[in-house]
Design a protein around this motif. Structure first.
Motif, PDB file in Angstrom:
ATOM      1  N   PHE A   1       8.258   1.967   4.518  1.00  0.00           N
ATOM      2  CA  PHE A   1       9.484   1.353   4.009  1.00  0.00           C
ATOM      3  C   PHE A   1      10.584   2.403   3.865  1.00  0.00           C
ATOM      4  CE2 PHE A   1      11.949   0.713   0.072  1.00  0.00           C
ATOM      5  CZ  PHE A   1      12.696  -0.399   0.427  1.00  0.00           C
ATOM      6  N   TYR A   2      10.262   3.544   3.263  1.00  0.00           N
ATOM      7  CA  TYR A   2      11.254   4.609   3.086  1.00  0.00           C
ATOM      8  C   TYR A   2      11.701   5.187   4.426  1.00  0.00           C
ATOM      9  CZ  TYR A   2      11.017   4.617  -1.968  1.00  0.00           C
ATOM     10  OH  TYR A   2      11.127   4.261  -3.288  1.00  0.00           O
ATOM     11  N   GLU A   3      10.785   5.288   5.366  1.00  0.00           N
ATOM     12  CA  GLU A   3      11.128   5.788   6.705  1.00  0.00           C
ATOM     13  C   GLU A   3      12.101   4.822   7.397  1.00  0.00           C
ATOM     14  OE1 GLU A   3      11.151   8.515   9.753  1.00  0.00           O
ATOM     15  OE2 GLU A   3      10.167   8.726   7.819  1.00  0.00           O
ATOM     16  N   ALA A   4      11.810   3.514   7.298  1.00  0.00           N
ATOM     17  CA  ALA A   4      12.692   2.504   7.903  1.00  0.00           C
ATOM     18  C   ALA A   4      14.043   2.476   7.185  1.00  0.00           C
ATOM     19  CB  ALA A   4      12.026   1.131   7.853  1.00  0.00           C
ATOM     20  N   LEU A   5      14.028   2.707   5.883  1.00  0.00           N
ATOM     21  CA  LEU A   5      15.273   2.752   5.109  1.00  0.00           C
ATOM     22  C   LEU A   5      16.130   3.932   5.566  1.00  0.00           C
ATOM     23  CD1 LEU A   5      16.305   0.917   2.832  1.00  0.00           C
ATOM     24  CD2 LEU A   5      15.463   2.594   1.209  1.00  0.00           C
ATOM     25  N   SER A   6      15.497   5.052   5.905  1.00  0.00           N
ATOM     26  CA  SER A   6      16.227   6.216   6.407  1.00  0.00           C
ATOM     27  C   SER A   6      16.818   5.949   7.789  1.00  0.00           C
ATOM     28  CB  SER A   6      15.307   7.429   6.482  1.00  0.00           C
ATOM     29  OG  SER A   6      14.913   7.813   5.190  1.00  0.00           O
ATOM     30  N   LYS A   7      16.124   5.140   8.588  1.00  0.00           N
ATOM     31  CA  LYS A   7      16.613   4.828   9.926  1.00  0.00           C
ATOM     32  C   LYS A   7      17.722   3.780   9.908  1.00  0.00           C
ATOM     33  CE  LYS A   7      12.495   5.701  12.670  1.00  0.00           C
ATOM     34  NZ  LYS A   7      11.496   5.111  13.552  1.00  0.00           N
ATOM     35  N   PHE A   8      17.484   2.662   9.201  1.00  0.00           N
ATOM     36  CA  PHE A   8      18.359   1.501   9.320  1.00  0.00           C
ATOM     37  C   PHE A   8      19.270   1.270   8.117  1.00  0.00           C
ATOM     38  CE2 PHE A   8      14.428   0.398  11.711  1.00  0.00           C
ATOM     39  CZ  PHE A   8      14.977   0.478  12.981  1.00  0.00           C
ATOM     40  N   GLY A   9      19.113   2.062   7.065  1.00  0.00           N
ATOM     41  CA  GLY A   9      19.929   1.851   5.874  1.00  0.00           C
ATOM     42  C   GLY A   9      19.487   0.584   5.152  1.00  0.00           C
TER      43      GLY A   9
ATOM     44  N   THR B   1       0.854  -1.181   0.000  1.00  0.00           N
ATOM     45  CA  THR B   1       0.000   0.000   0.000  1.00  0.00           C
ATOM     46  C   THR B   1       0.898   1.241   0.000  1.00  0.00           C
ATOM     47  OG1 THR B   1      -0.076   0.121   2.410  1.00  0.00           O
ATOM     48  CG2 THR B   1      -1.783  -1.222   1.313  1.00  0.00           C
ATOM     49  N   PRO B   2       0.358   2.392  -0.384  1.00  0.00           N
ATOM     50  CA  PRO B   2       1.167   3.622  -0.322  1.00  0.00           C
ATOM     51  C   PRO B   2       1.670   3.916   1.095  1.00  0.00           C
ATOM     52  CG  PRO B   2      -0.771   3.986  -1.682  1.00  0.00           C
ATOM     53  CD  PRO B   2      -0.931   2.629  -1.064  1.00  0.00           C
ATOM     54  N   GLU B   3       0.861   3.575   2.108  1.00  0.00           N
ATOM     55  CA  GLU B   3       1.290   3.796   3.496  1.00  0.00           C
ATOM     56  C   GLU B   3       2.478   2.894   3.842  1.00  0.00           C
ATOM     57  OE1 GLU B   3      -2.010   2.969   2.791  1.00  0.00           O
ATOM     58  OE2 GLU B   3      -2.702   5.039   2.781  1.00  0.00           O
ATOM     59  N   GLU B   4       2.419   1.641   3.389  1.00  0.00           N
ATOM     60  CA  GLU B   4       3.528   0.717   3.640  1.00  0.00           C
ATOM     61  C   GLU B   4       4.794   1.160   2.898  1.00  0.00           C
ATOM     62  OE1 GLU B   4       1.891  -3.732   4.485  1.00  0.00           O
ATOM     63  OE2 GLU B   4       1.606  -2.966   2.442  1.00  0.00           O
ATOM     64  N   THR B   5       4.614   1.709   1.708  1.00  0.00           N
ATOM     65  CA  THR B   5       5.768   2.196   0.951  1.00  0.00           C
ATOM     66  C   THR B   5       6.421   3.359   1.688  1.00  0.00           C
ATOM     67  OG1 THR B   5       4.784   1.459  -1.128  1.00  0.00           O
ATOM     68  CG2 THR B   5       6.535   3.099  -1.276  1.00  0.00           C
ATOM     69  N   GLU B   6       5.624   4.259   2.234  1.00  0.00           N
ATOM     70  CA  GLU B   6       6.177   5.369   3.018  1.00  0.00           C
ATOM     71  C   GLU B   6       6.864   4.851   4.274  1.00  0.00           C
ATOM     72  OE1 GLU B   6       6.540   8.484   2.053  1.00  0.00           O
ATOM     73  OE2 GLU B   6       5.632   7.801   0.183  1.00  0.00           O
TER      74      GLU B   6
END
Length: 166
Positions: free
Chosen positions: A66-74, A59-64
């Motif tokens: 995902f990007y937030e977690a990518l910013s935190k954990f690389g 979902t678009p919420e899950e994609t956002e």
């Protein structure tokens, strides 16, 4: 079949190389119809018994998220997985590959923008990691040692391959 000839050499019996189906009725061999065998039909391999978890659409919420977690954990997808319940590491990795192909600028922006990891993130990652570790390790039965033997005496003189110490 193999047999020995008069000189003692091993010889292949040519008659045993041909298979004929039939029954013996008197002196005549009545051939029966044999079913045709098709090679490759009903192929079974190790993948035949694999249970594959179907991936649902992101979902678009899950994609956002995902990007937030990518910013935190690389790109440590195991840690990203702790922030995304219901998604496996493989699903997250496939999402990363797809997003990198479709929106590379967004992936780069998320990796350059570093978001502070909160204590709640650390606790969630630690508990998820310990649950995964506990599910992978089976209880190990301890072997009885003979009289006079101790674990220290069993390992004395051995060098650990990892760091060179016991």
């Amino acid at each position: 079949q193999m047999r020995f000839d008069e000189e003692g050499n091993i010889v292949i019996d040519e008659a045993s190389l041909v298979v004929t189906a039939g029954t013996l009725a008197g002196d005549d061999l009545l051939l029966q119809s044999m079913p045709a065998v098709e090679v490759g039909v009903n192929h079974v391999s190790s993948s035949s018994f694999r249970t594959r978890e179907k991936s649902k659409r992101w979902t678009p919420e899950e994609t956002e998220q995902f990007y937030e977690a990518l910013s935190k954990f690389g790109t440590d997808f195991s840690l990203v997985q702790t922030a995304m319940p219901g998604r496996t590491r493989k699903m997250i990795k496939l999402k990363y590959v797809k997003e990198e192909r479709m929106c590379p600028h967004r992936i780069d922006a998320a990796l350059r923008r570093r978001v502070e990891i909160t204590p709640a993130d650390v606790n969630r990652a630690a508990s998820a990691s310990s649950r995964r570790l506990a599910s992978r390790t089976a209880p190990v039965a301890t072997a009885k040692m003979g009289a006079g033997s101790t674990p220290a005496s069993k390992t004395a003189g051995r060098v650990s391959p990892r760091d060179g110490t016991d």
